[in-house]
Motif scaffolding. Sequence first.
Motif, PDB file in Angstrom:
ATOM      1  N   GLY A 209      -5.356 -12.081   5.698  1.00  0.00           N
ATOM      2  CA  GLY A 209      -4.399 -11.770   6.742  1.00  0.00           C
ATOM      3  C   GLY A 209      -3.813 -10.395   6.488  1.00  0.00           C
ATOM      4  O   GLY A 209      -4.173  -9.712   5.521  1.00  0.00           O
ATOM      5  N   LYS A 210      -2.886  -9.985   7.369  1.00  0.00           N
ATOM      6  CA  LYS A 210      -2.301  -8.643   7.246  1.00  0.00           C
ATOM      7  C   LYS A 210      -0.802  -8.690   7.487  1.00  0.00           C
ATOM      8  O   LYS A 210      -0.320  -9.433   8.348  1.00  0.00           O
ATOM      9  N   THR A 211      -0.077  -7.881   6.715  1.00  0.00           N
ATOM     10  CA  THR A 211       1.359  -7.718   6.940  1.00  0.00           C
ATOM     11  C   THR A 211       1.576  -6.639   7.998  1.00  0.00           C
ATOM     12  O   THR A 211       0.850  -5.638   8.053  1.00  0.00           O
ATOM     13  N   LEU A 212       2.599  -6.853   8.826  1.00  0.00           N
ATOM     14  CA  LEU A 212       2.830  -6.011  10.001  1.00  0.00           C
ATOM     15  C   LEU A 212       4.278  -5.555  10.053  1.00  0.00           C
ATOM     16  O   LEU A 212       5.166  -6.202   9.494  1.00  0.00           O
TER      17      LEU A 212
ATOM     18  N   THR B 267       0.803  -1.224   0.000  1.00  0.00           N
ATOM     19  CA  THR B 267       0.000   0.000   0.000  1.00  0.00           C
ATOM     20  C   THR B 267       0.837   1.275   0.000  1.00  0.00           C
ATOM     21  O   THR B 267       0.445   2.271  -0.623  1.00  0.00           O
ATOM     22  N   ASN B 268       1.966   1.277   0.680  1.00  0.00           N
ATOM     23  CA  ASN B 268       2.789   2.484   0.698  1.00  0.00           C
ATOM     24  C   ASN B 268       3.272   2.834  -0.703  1.00  0.00           C
ATOM     25  O   ASN B 268       3.223   3.997  -1.122  1.00  0.00           O
ATOM     26  N   ASP B 269       3.734   1.840  -1.443  1.00  0.00           N
ATOM     27  CA  ASP B 269       4.233   2.093  -2.789  1.00  0.00           C
ATOM     28  C   ASP B 269       3.107   2.429  -3.758  1.00  0.00           C
ATOM     29  O   ASP B 269       3.281   3.259  -4.656  1.00  0.00           O
ATOM     30  N   ILE B 270       1.946   1.766  -3.588  1.00  0.00           N
ATOM     31  CA  ILE B 270       0.805   2.103  -4.446  1.00  0.00           C
ATOM     32  C   ILE B 270       0.450   3.578  -4.280  1.00  0.00           C
ATOM     33  O   ILE B 270       0.242   4.306  -5.262  1.00  0.00           O
ATOM     34  N   ALA B 271       0.386   4.029  -3.031  1.00  0.00           N
ATOM     35  CA  ALA B 271       0.062   5.433  -2.775  1.00  0.00           C
ATOM     36  C   ALA B 271       1.121   6.359  -3.366  1.00  0.00           C
ATOM     37  O   ALA B 271       0.801   7.377  -3.995  1.00  0.00           O
ATOM     38  N   ALA B 272       2.397   6.010  -3.206  1.00  0.00           N
ATOM     39  CA  ALA B 272       3.475   6.862  -3.710  1.00  0.00           C
ATOM     40  C   ALA B 272       3.480   6.931  -5.229  1.00  0.00           C
ATOM     41  O   ALA B 272       3.701   7.995  -5.820  1.00  0.00           O
ATOM     42  N   GLU B 273       3.204   5.816  -5.876  1.00  0.00           N
ATOM     43  CA  GLU B 273       3.287   5.771  -7.340  1.00  0.00           C
ATOM     44  C   GLU B 273       2.063   6.367  -8.026  1.00  0.00           C
ATOM     45  O   GLU B 273       2.126   6.716  -9.204  1.00  0.00           O
ATOM     46  N   THR B 274       0.969   6.478  -7.306  1.00  0.00           N
ATOM     47  CA  THR B 274      -0.257   7.001  -7.900  1.00  0.00           C
ATOM     48  C   THR B 274      -0.577   8.426  -7.456  1.00  0.00           C
ATOM     49  O   THR B 274      -1.432   9.087  -8.056  1.00  0.00           O
ATOM     50  N   GLY B 275       0.080   8.879  -6.395  1.00  0.00           N
ATOM     51  CA  GLY B 275      -0.241  10.188  -5.847  1.00  0.00           C
ATOM     52  C   GLY B 275      -1.443  10.176  -4.931  1.00  0.00           C
ATOM     53  O   GLY B 275      -1.906  11.233  -4.481  1.00  0.00           O
ATOM     54  N   ILE B 276      -1.957   8.977  -4.633  1.00  0.00           N
ATOM     55  CA  ILE B 276      -3.089   8.869  -3.699  1.00  0.00           C
ATOM     56  C   ILE B 276      -2.626   9.263  -2.297  1.00  0.00           C
ATOM     57  O   ILE B 276      -1.560   8.862  -1.843  1.00  0.00           O
TER      58      ILE B 276
ATOM     59  N   ASP C 144      -3.221  -7.949   3.412  1.00  0.00           N
ATOM     60  CA  ASP C 144      -3.362  -6.502   3.418  1.00  0.00           C
ATOM     61  C   ASP C 144      -2.004  -5.852   3.688  1.00  0.00           C
ATOM     62  O   ASP C 144      -1.113  -6.450   4.299  1.00  0.00           O
ATOM     63  N   GLY C 145      -1.863  -4.605   3.252  1.00  0.00           N
ATOM     64  CA  GLY C 145      -0.610  -3.883   3.435  1.00  0.00           C
ATOM     65  C   GLY C 145      -0.385  -3.458   4.869  1.00  0.00           C
ATOM     66  O   GLY C 145      -1.261  -3.568   5.739  1.00  0.00           O
ATOM     67  N   VAL C 146       0.800  -2.925   5.126  1.00  0.00           N
ATOM     68  CA  VAL C 146       1.199  -2.549   6.482  1.00  0.00           C
ATOM     69  C   VAL C 146       0.531  -1.248   6.908  1.00  0.00           C
ATOM     70  O   VAL C 146       0.103  -0.441   6.075  1.00  0.00           O
ATOM     71  N   CYS C 147       0.462  -1.054   8.205  1.00  0.00           N
ATOM     72  CA  CYS C 147      -0.010   0.195   8.800  1.00  0.00           C
ATOM     73  C   CYS C 147       1.184   0.872   9.460  1.00  0.00           C
ATOM     74  O   CYS C 147       1.846   0.280  10.320  1.00  0.00           O
ATOM     75  N   ASN C 148       1.458   2.112   9.069  1.00  0.00           N
ATOM     76  CA  ASN C 148       2.637   2.819   9.577  1.00  0.00           C
ATOM     77  C   ASN C 148       2.404   3.518  10.906  1.00  0.00           C
ATOM     78  O   ASN C 148       3.364   3.962  11.537  1.00  0.00           O
ATOM     79  N   ARG C 149       1.154   3.629  11.339  1.00  0.00           N
ATOM     80  CA  ARG C 149       0.837   4.380  12.555  1.00  0.00           C
ATOM     81  C   ARG C 149       1.057   3.485  13.777  1.00  0.00           C
ATOM     82  O   ARG C 149       0.124   2.836  14.265  1.00  0.00           O
ATOM     83  N   LEU C 150       2.263   3.480  14.281  1.00  0.00           N
ATOM     84  CA  LEU C 150       2.641   2.538  15.334  1.00  0.00           C
ATOM     85  C   LEU C 150       2.011   2.851  16.689  1.00  0.00           C
ATOM     86  O   LEU C 150       1.867   1.959  17.524  1.00  0.00           O
ATOM     87  N   ASP C 151       1.657   4.107  16.931  1.00  0.00           N
ATOM     88  CA  ASP C 151       1.118   4.481  18.238  1.00  0.00           C
ATOM     89  C   ASP C 151      -0.399   4.555  18.256  1.00  0.00           C
ATOM     90  O   ASP C 151      -0.998   4.847  19.298  1.00  0.00           O
TER      91      ASP C 151
END
Length: 275
Positions: A206-209, A142-151, A180-187
């Motif tokens: 499942g989800k990647t962590l 998800t991080n790369d999808i957002a970066a490559e699309t401008g989302i 599912d992609g990772v979530c960067n919001r650790l707190d």
Amino acid sequence: MDILQQLKFTRSALYMPASNARALEKARSLDADMLIIDLEDAVPHESKVDARAAAVQYAADGVAGKIIAIRANGADSVYHADDIAALAQSRANFIVVPKVEGPDDIPDAGKPILAMIETPQGLYAAREIAAHPMVAGLIAGTNDIAAETGIRPGPLREGLELALQTIVLAASASGKPRFDGVCNRLDDMDGFDVECRQGATYGFTGKTLIHPNQVAIANQAFGADAAAVAEAEELIAASRGGAQRFKGRMIESMHVDEAKLTIERSRHRTGAAPS
């Protein structure tokens, strides 16, 4: 249990940097179903070669009760070819390949592949990628999808819905797991819980962590709790075949099949992965 069957019931897949021996040792005691030993983003350039050797050794040692996958560097990296050659001979259960954009990007490594969908090209080709005989499942990058699309994903990942559901549909069409992609919001653990349940609603298995603190929440969201199992057992017991009323809703054979899967998921927590 067969390794592909284990993957089907994998709830949590935790990335661990191959260059961090302390983190790898700690991972043995965590409740993650799968460990993805990372050679790519988490490892600095000067540590790549040593990290590869460490990952191969970690897979050789094995971790009871866990699937071991190793993420190679991407095809555009000078380390990619040597990574794939080494991982093909390793005792890892899966090789994770980043930025897969078509079936031709799947290496002939003689080992099942988890393909990461991280680019617009990968999204357009996701169905063909998932159908490749060496691909065991898809991972949303998800991080790369957002970066490559401008989302710019909002709190509920607004803007990424189409990409996420494309990955789910592509993997589902071939009957394969999807993570599912990772979530960067650790707190923000409440927000992480919401994101996990959103991913499960979308159809991810499942989800990647990226942090050990995320494991328990992911396991709960993508697992089957006692209430869900009890409901499934009651539905199966009540079924008489064909369409009928059950607790104010209409059920038929497909709902019985879903109930059986819920019970199966509750019973099959990832066991010791075969070498």
